[in-house]
Structures are given as C-alpha cells and as structure tokens.
Design a protein around this motif. Sequence first.
Motif: not given
Length: 281
Positions: A149-164, A171-179
Amino acid sequence: MSIILIADSGSTKAEWCLINGKTKKSIETQGISPYFLTATQIQEIIEKELLPKMKKVQPDKIFFYGTGCSSAANKQQVAGALKKVFGKVSISVDHDLMAAARALCGKEKGIACILGTGSNSCYFNGRSIAKNSPGIGFILGDEGSGAYLGKKVVQYYMYNTFDPDLMDRFNAKFNTSPPEILDAVYRQPLPNRYLASFVPFLIENRGHYMIENIIEDAFNDFFFNHIYKYSESWKMPIHFVGSVAYGFKDILKEMCHMYELQLGQVIKRPMDGLVKFHRER
C-alpha cells in the motif's frame, strides 16, 4: 507450572507475552526478521529491549513466531540468538503464518491471512499448514500489505497522480522529497518498514476516490493472487490478522461479499489466540 514466553514478531515490531501461572505480562520490542538482521543484532535487541522488562524471570519454554522463519536456516539463526540469551531452555521457532493459523483457527480448518507490514496466507487443516501461497517478498509481491500500500502511495506522489488537494496533504504530513524517498527505499535499511509508514495517509484520507482505489486495488491483488488459489476458500471461513487487515476490515468485508466468500475473524494481533492455544496444550 511452566513459565512460558511467547513471541509474535513482524518486520516492524514484536509482541512478547510472559505467562507465569495465571499472570500475563506483555512486552513490545522492535521487529525481529532474520532477513534483515544478523544473529548478533537479534541478540542485542533481546538483551536491550526485552530482558530488562522481564525482571530476571527465566522462562522454561519459548515459542517464537516470526516473519521470515519458514526456512531452516532462518529458524536456526533466531533460535541461536535466543539460546545465547536464555541458555538451555526449550525453544520452538516457527513462521508467523503458523502463529496466524493457530490464533485465528485454533484447531479448526480455515484460511488464515496476514495483512501487516508484509502479507501471507495459508490453508490450515486444524493441525498444520496444508497449503501456502508463495511468499516472494515486498519487492515482487506482498500484495495487500502495508509495504504494498505504501508503495502505491509513493507512486501516486512521485508520478504526480494525486490531485492538488491530496498532494498538499501529503506534503504537509511527510515533508519529504523524491530524492529522499529514493534514498530511503534503495539505500537505507528496512525499506519495507519505510514504505509501510505511508499507510496512515490512506487511513486519514478515507473517502477520497483515489485513496479508495489504492486500497481496493491492493486487496483485489491479494484476493486474486492468493485466496483465489485455494479451492478451500469457498468452503471455509477466511480469517485475517494484522494492523492493515484490522484498519481496513470494512473493505475486506465488502471483498468477501463480492467474491461470495465467508469472512471469519479480523483481528489486529494474534497474541490472545496464541496464549489460549498454548495454555490449552
């Protein structure tokens, strides 16, 4: 009466229960997986996180159930670490799937499934695991698990699939970046735990169609690749254990209804069932 120590360990955390007569003492440590830890590291976890809380009580029998403890080599690795800590006591090491089967089914027949950081399933004939769908790890499999499930969340984030809106919440919850994510997954230890740490984002945003799609797709993959492979699935109850199963039990109920399967127990942890099982033995 024997003093019994039971352990149920996943990759993320381990629950221990010390049984002395009618009294029980629960202790939690970090997870012990022979896939990710050496015998020395396992010994250190037991000595630093478990022993101080046992207050010098010496068990007569130890029953350790853990992720990765299906092979003889991994069982020996964990048993060796336990022997170095506890000395000459009776030690039994078994797979966490056996823990799930005994906790969920007792001495009855049924399908036992684990949905936690990882995932697994089996057909339990009331005595032993008669059939087991192959476990191929979080990179290739672990459908329906926290890592999956977490892999799917990361994919949606890194592929910019999530809506705005979801992107802002992420971004507010995790404050992280693709690198940072790529480094954690490909270079740092215990990437399966890291991926599973994104599951709370799904729980907090239930109702959004993208979130529901991720959860349903992951569980559909688990049902299709595992539960569907057992002919007994249409004759026996389907039981689930694990934090992911418990957190999304409404989806499991819908899935079983849709696939015309009988839903059995859905529990968060197997320890209560294991205590009952070993006391009766």
